[in-house]
Scaffold this motif. Structure first.
Motif, PDB file in Angstrom:
ATOM      1  N   ALA A  34       0.743  -1.171  -0.142  1.00 48.04           N
ATOM      2  CA  ALA A  34      -0.152  -0.045   0.105  1.00 48.04           C
ATOM      3  C   ALA A  34       0.757   1.267  -0.011  1.00 48.04           C
ATOM      4  CB  ALA A  34      -0.890   0.120   1.206  1.00 48.04           C
ATOM      5  N   GLY A  35       1.994   1.274   0.142  1.00 48.43           N
ATOM      6  CA  GLY A  35       2.963   2.270  -0.190  1.00 48.43           C
ATOM      7  C   GLY A  35       3.728   2.733   1.288  1.00 48.43           C
ATOM      8  N   VAL A  36       3.497   1.914   2.334  1.00 50.84           N
ATOM      9  CA  VAL A  36       4.512   2.272   3.554  1.00 50.84           C
ATOM     10  C   VAL A  36       5.917   1.720   3.408  1.00 50.84           C
ATOM     11  CG1 VAL A  36       4.814   1.770   6.064  1.00 50.84           C
ATOM     12  CG2 VAL A  36       2.496   1.770   5.177  1.00 50.84           C
ATOM     13  N   PRO A  37       6.893   2.746   3.450  1.00 51.25           N
ATOM     14  CA  PRO A  37       8.414   2.415   2.978  1.00 51.25           C
ATOM     15  C   PRO A  37       8.545   1.240   4.098  1.00 51.25           C
ATOM     16  CG  PRO A  37       7.940   4.802   3.195  1.00 51.25           C
ATOM     17  CD  PRO A  37       6.567   4.056   3.635  1.00 51.25           C
ATOM     18  N   LEU A  38       9.508   0.329   3.649  1.00 55.77           N
ATOM     19  CA  LEU A  38       9.857  -0.835   4.429  1.00 55.77           C
ATOM     20  C   LEU A  38      10.733  -0.224   5.479  1.00 55.77           C
ATOM     21  CD1 LEU A  38       9.306  -3.621   4.162  1.00 55.77           C
ATOM     22  CD2 LEU A  38      11.710  -4.123   3.335  1.00 55.77           C
ATOM     23  N   ASP A  43      12.527   0.718  11.063  1.00 53.53           N
ATOM     24  CA  ASP A  43      13.082   1.850  12.102  1.00 53.53           C
ATOM     25  C   ASP A  43      12.349   1.586  13.403  1.00 53.53           C
ATOM     26  OD1 ASP A  43      14.738   2.642  10.257  1.00 53.53           O
ATOM     27  OD2 ASP A  43      13.661   4.603   9.849  1.00 53.53           O
ATOM     28  N   ALA A  44      11.113   1.457  13.353  1.00 51.25           N
ATOM     29  CA  ALA A  44      10.266   1.193  14.482  1.00 51.25           C
ATOM     30  C   ALA A  44      10.478  -0.186  15.207  1.00 51.25           C
ATOM     31  CB  ALA A  44       8.868   0.903  13.982  1.00 51.25           C
ATOM     32  N   ILE A  45      10.909  -1.121  14.404  1.00 51.26           N
ATOM     33  CA  ILE A  45      11.363  -2.583  14.949  1.00 51.26           C
ATOM     34  C   ILE A  45      12.628  -2.165  15.687  1.00 51.26           C
ATOM     35  CG2 ILE A  45      12.079  -4.818  14.401  1.00 51.26           C
ATOM     36  CD1 ILE A  45      10.098  -4.899  12.131  1.00 51.26           C
ATOM     37  N   ASP A  46      13.603  -1.548  14.934  1.00 50.34           N
ATOM     38  CA  ASP A  46      14.884  -1.344  15.486  1.00 50.34           C
ATOM     39  C   ASP A  46      15.097  -0.467  16.918  1.00 50.34           C
ATOM     40  OD1 ASP A  46      16.147  -2.593  13.739  1.00 50.34           O
ATOM     41  OD2 ASP A  46      16.692  -1.034  12.403  1.00 50.34           O
ATOM     42  N   ALA A  47      13.951   0.398  17.185  1.00 56.10           N
ATOM     43  CA  ALA A  47      13.666   1.225  18.292  1.00 56.10           C
ATOM     44  C   ALA A  47      13.233   0.429  19.248  1.00 56.10           C
ATOM     45  CB  ALA A  47      12.612   2.210  18.104  1.00 56.10           C
ATOM     46  N   VAL A  48      12.717  -0.986  19.264  1.00 59.99           N
ATOM     47  CA  VAL A  48      12.302  -1.984  20.306  1.00 59.99           C
ATOM     48  C   VAL A  48      13.509  -2.979  20.466  1.00 59.99           C
ATOM     49  CG1 VAL A  48      10.778  -3.606  20.934  1.00 59.99           C
ATOM     50  CG2 VAL A  48       9.976  -1.550  19.816  1.00 59.99           C
ATOM     51  N   SER A  94      11.134   1.728  24.557  1.00 59.69           N
ATOM     52  CA  SER A  94      11.713   1.889  23.502  1.00 59.69           C
ATOM     53  C   SER A  94      11.157   3.395  23.083  1.00 59.69           C
ATOM     54  CB  SER A  94      10.833   0.878  22.443  1.00 59.69           C
ATOM     55  OG  SER A  94       9.609   1.557  22.408  1.00 59.69           O
ATOM     56  N   ALA A  95      11.903   3.959  22.054  1.00 59.85           N
ATOM     57  CA  ALA A  95      11.746   5.118  21.692  1.00 59.85           C
ATOM     58  C   ALA A  95      10.704   5.335  20.472  1.00 59.85           C
ATOM     59  CB  ALA A  95      13.239   5.649  20.940  1.00 59.85           C
ATOM     60  N   LEU A  96       9.805   4.419  20.313  1.00 62.92           N
ATOM     61  CA  LEU A  96       8.460   4.543  19.568  1.00 62.92           C
ATOM     62  C   LEU A  96       7.654   5.735  19.868  1.00 62.92           C
ATOM     63  CD1 LEU A  96       7.391   0.997  19.575  1.00 62.92           C
ATOM     64  CD2 LEU A  96       8.341   1.932  17.739  1.00 62.92           C
ATOM     65  N   ARG A  97       7.174   6.264  18.739  1.00 63.04           N
ATOM     66  CA  ARG A  97       6.416   7.196  18.788  1.00 63.04           C
ATOM     67  C   ARG A  97       5.198   6.840  19.820  1.00 63.04           C
ATOM     68  NH1 ARG A  97       3.181   8.633  14.624  1.00 63.04           N
ATOM     69  NH2 ARG A  97       3.689   6.848  13.322  1.00 63.04           N
ATOM     70  N   PRO A  98       4.566   7.779  20.394  1.00 56.35           N
ATOM     71  CA  PRO A  98       3.728   7.434  21.343  1.00 56.35           C
ATOM     72  C   PRO A  98       2.496   6.638  20.745  1.00 56.35           C
ATOM     73  CG  PRO A  98       4.238   9.755  21.912  1.00 56.35           C
ATOM     74  CD  PRO A  98       4.943   9.105  20.593  1.00 56.35           C
ATOM     75  N   ALA A  99       1.771   6.967  19.757  1.00 50.91           N
ATOM     76  CA  ALA A  99       0.694   6.429  19.219  1.00 50.91           C
ATOM     77  C   ALA A  99       1.006   4.744  18.961  1.00 50.91           C
ATOM     78  CB  ALA A  99      -0.040   7.047  17.886  1.00 50.91           C
ATOM     79  N   VAL A 100       2.222   4.536  18.191  1.00 48.49           N
ATOM     80  CA  VAL A 100       2.755   3.255  17.952  1.00 48.49           C
ATOM     81  C   VAL A 100       2.938   2.512  19.073  1.00 48.49           C
ATOM     82  CG1 VAL A 100       4.519   2.103  16.607  1.00 48.49           C
ATOM     83  CG2 VAL A 100       3.604   4.380  15.582  1.00 48.49           C
ATOM     84  N   LYS A 101       3.587   3.324  19.981  1.00 46.69           N
ATOM     85  CA  LYS A 101       3.880   2.459  21.155  1.00 46.69           C
ATOM     86  C   LYS A 101       2.556   1.862  22.036  1.00 46.69           C
ATOM     87  CE  LYS A 101       6.950   3.953  23.941  1.00 46.69           C
ATOM     88  NZ  LYS A 101       8.003   4.741  24.877  1.00 46.69           N
ATOM     89  N   GLY A 102       1.657   2.908  21.917  1.00 47.23           N
ATOM     90  CA  GLY A 102       0.291   2.559  22.798  1.00 47.23           C
ATOM     91  C   GLY A 102      -0.410   1.434  21.976  1.00 47.23           C
ATOM     92  N   CYS A 144       1.977  -1.726  13.498  1.00 44.46           N
ATOM     93  CA  CYS A 144       1.554  -0.747  14.173  1.00 44.46           C
ATOM     94  C   CYS A 144       1.900   0.682  13.552  1.00 44.46           C
ATOM     95  CB  CYS A 144       1.682  -0.731  15.630  1.00 44.46           C
ATOM     96  SG  CYS A 144       0.577  -1.887  16.522  1.00 44.46           S
ATOM     97  N   ALA A 145       3.371   0.718  13.329  1.00 39.92           N
ATOM     98  CA  ALA A 145       4.199   1.628  12.711  1.00 39.92           C
ATOM     99  C   ALA A 145       3.586   2.034  11.330  1.00 39.92           C
ATOM    100  CB  ALA A 145       5.569   1.277  12.436  1.00 39.92           C
ATOM    101  N   GLY A 146       3.485   0.940  10.512  1.00 38.47           N
ATOM    102  CA  GLY A 146       2.632   0.878   9.137  1.00 38.47           C
ATOM    103  C   GLY A 146       1.568   1.702   9.113  1.00 38.47           C
ATOM    104  N   LEU A 147       0.523   1.181   9.986  1.00 34.15           N
ATOM    105  CA  LEU A 147      -0.742   1.826  10.111  1.00 34.15           C
ATOM    106  C   LEU A 147      -0.598   3.249  10.319  1.00 34.15           C
ATOM    107  CD1 LEU A 147      -2.663  -0.870  11.538  1.00 34.15           C
ATOM    108  CD2 LEU A 147      -3.090  -0.089   9.222  1.00 34.15           C
ATOM    109  N   GLY A 148       0.367   3.474  11.346  1.00 33.10           N
ATOM    110  CA  GLY A 148       0.442   4.945  11.717  1.00 33.10           C
ATOM    111  C   GLY A 148       0.955   6.017  10.529  1.00 33.10           C
ATOM    112  N   ASP A 149       1.760   5.083   9.865  1.00 34.56           N
ATOM    113  CA  ASP A 149       2.503   6.056   8.608  1.00 34.56           C
ATOM    114  C   ASP A 149       1.475   6.301   7.565  1.00 34.56           C
ATOM    115  OD1 ASP A 149       5.229   6.914   7.312  1.00 34.56           O
ATOM    116  OD2 ASP A 149       4.168   5.645   5.692  1.00 34.56           O
ATOM    117  N   LEU A 150       0.397   5.494   7.427  1.00 34.51           N
ATOM    118  CA  LEU A 150      -0.652   5.935   6.582  1.00 34.51           C
ATOM    119  C   LEU A 150      -1.143   7.125   6.720  1.00 34.51           C
ATOM    120  CD1 LEU A 150      -1.885   2.051   5.736  1.00 34.51           C
ATOM    121  CD2 LEU A 150      -0.554   3.730   4.222  1.00 34.51           C
ATOM    122  N   GLY A 151      -1.473   7.295   7.962  1.00 37.36           N
ATOM    123  CA  GLY A 151      -2.350   8.480   8.527  1.00 37.36           C
ATOM    124  C   GLY A 151      -3.784   8.269   8.301  1.00 37.36           C
TER     125      GLY A 151
END
Length: 411
Positions: A34-38, A43-48, A94-102, A144-151
């Motif tokens: 759907a267009g989410v960059p790998l 990066d989100a996985i590496d943050a954990v 982790s350093a995940l964005r709050p919405a992704v972390k939640g 979770c990071a990919g869905l957040g990236d879609l906006g």
């Protein structure tokens, strides 16, 4: 003076089509397609858990359909069983964005509770086994990071194909759907056609935690379709998940300005309260209600609340002073937001009862018999009120006046 209206892009929804099953890597593939960059998911996985897994992406065919396959390559040898408290700490630190972390925490918490119910143990002692492996943690965080990236502003999903048969796990051979998937399916529509395990606990937790049930694709302007593949290629059944992105018209509610009047009363005969509330409603209040409170010196009391439009405020203020023994009234403005609604009549025997229907985004959200009609119908047909209420609810269901159905307006 009201601020000028400004145009904004229509919000996006994501609809997950999981009728052929769902797993974490399938959702990763659909998001990548759907267009989410790998790199966003990596990066989100590496943050954990840095330098632990690596994502790669390939194009594949599943039962003749094009799809994207995301592979999760584990870079370390240590794959210990992790309990919920360890995974929770990893995500929280982790350093995940709050919405992704939640969202990731919510998904794993749902998994933990499902495993605890399935095995009859305390949730804090759950060991995830297959679910807790590094690649499954990567699935949850990446999705979770990919869905957040879609906006997207709204995530919905249809029925989930769960499969049938049995599967061998760390606990031995168990039936499909496996216990954790079955627990996560509570309140969700599932499909049992297809052999084998079509839905994994990780995939089921992601869908049922992050999305609302929407059996069919909601009305929208489709902008993107992402198709993610599972590992198997079964002839006759495409082993894929689809994510459909679409712009939709919210039109969620009707806004209005209102006021709330409040006063605390500890010396009114309680037998008078029903008449007070009725008089306020008859006097133009949008709503009137009581809250029990404890006043100074331990005296039990009630707070009278009155919701009203600005034009009715002076008259209702006078009514409050007239109806109850108070020396003062609090007043404050509120923003009242109402769903659009209409009434649809149904037949109960020889009587008629209106069903009050609230709707949003073209779909019914509430459908409730008008109680005054129920009382009148019960008297007219000489039946107990509860029987007429049950019959009215059944008639509403038979007429398709239920949550999630299209709101067609009064007929």
């Amino acid at each position: 003076m009201a601020p000028p209206r400004t145009s904004r892009p229509a919000p996006l929804l994501a609809w997950i089509d999981a009728r052929n099953g769902v797993a974490g890597d399938m959702l990763l593939g659909a998001l990548a397609d759907a267009g989410v960059p790998l790199t966003v998911m990596q990066d989100a996985i590496d943050a954990v858990m840095p330098a632990t897994v690596r994502l790669s992406h390939t194009a594949v065919q599943r039962a003749g359909l094009r799809a994207a396959k995301v592979n999760v390559e584990v870079l370390v040898d240590d794959l210990p069983h992790r309990d919920w408290t360890v995974i929770r700490a990893m995500l929280q630190d982790s350093a995940l964005r709050p919405a992704v972390k939640g969202n990731a925490l919510a998904v794993f918490e749902a998994l933990a509770h499902a495993e605890a119910r399935a095995h009859g143990i305390e949730v804090e002692t759950v060991h995830f086994h297959e679910v807790g492996a590094w690649d499954s943690i990567a699935d949850v965080v990446g999705v979770c990071a990919g869905l957040g990236d879609l906006g997207v502003e709204r995530i919905v999903a249809g029925p989930v194909g769960v499969g049938s048969g049995s599967i061998r796990t760390a606990h031995g051979e168990i039936p499909i759907p496996v216990p954790a998937v079955l627990e996560l399916s509570r309140g969700w529509q599932v499909l049992t056609s297809g052999r084998g395990e079509l839905a994994t606990p990780t995939g089921m937790a992601l869908v049922t935690t992050l999305a609302d049930l929407e059996p069919t694709l909601p009305e929208c302007t489709v902008t993107t379709v992402g198709i993610g593949a599972g590992s198997r290629d079964d002839p006759g059944r495409p082993n894929v998940v689809r994510i459909v992105l679409g712009a939709y018209d919210t039109a969620p509610s009707v806004a209005d300005e209102a006021w709330v009047l409040e006063t605390n009363i500890d010396d009114l005969d309680p037998r008078l309260w029903p008449g007070v509330l009725t008089a306020l409603m008859d006097g133009g209040a949008d709503d009137a209600w009581l809250s029990p409170i404890l006043m100074k010196k331990g005296r039990p009391a009630h707070t009278l609340h009155v919701l009203a439009g600005g034009e009715a405020l002076p008259h209702l203020r006078d009514l409050v002073f007239e109806l109850v023994p108070t020396l003062g009234v609090r007043e404050y403005p509120v923003a009242k937001r109402m769903l659009e609604r209409y009434w649809q009549p149904v037949s109960v025997g020889e009587a008629e009862v209106r069903i009050k229907i609230g709707h949003r985004d073209g779909r019914i959200t509430t459908a409730t018999p008008e109680f005054s009609d129920v009382l009148a119908a019960a008297e007219a047909v000489d039946r107990p009120v509860r029987d007429v209420l049950a019959a009215a609810n059944a008639a509403a269901v038979a007429a398709g006046l239920v949550q999630g159905k299209l709101a067609t307006g009064p007929s």
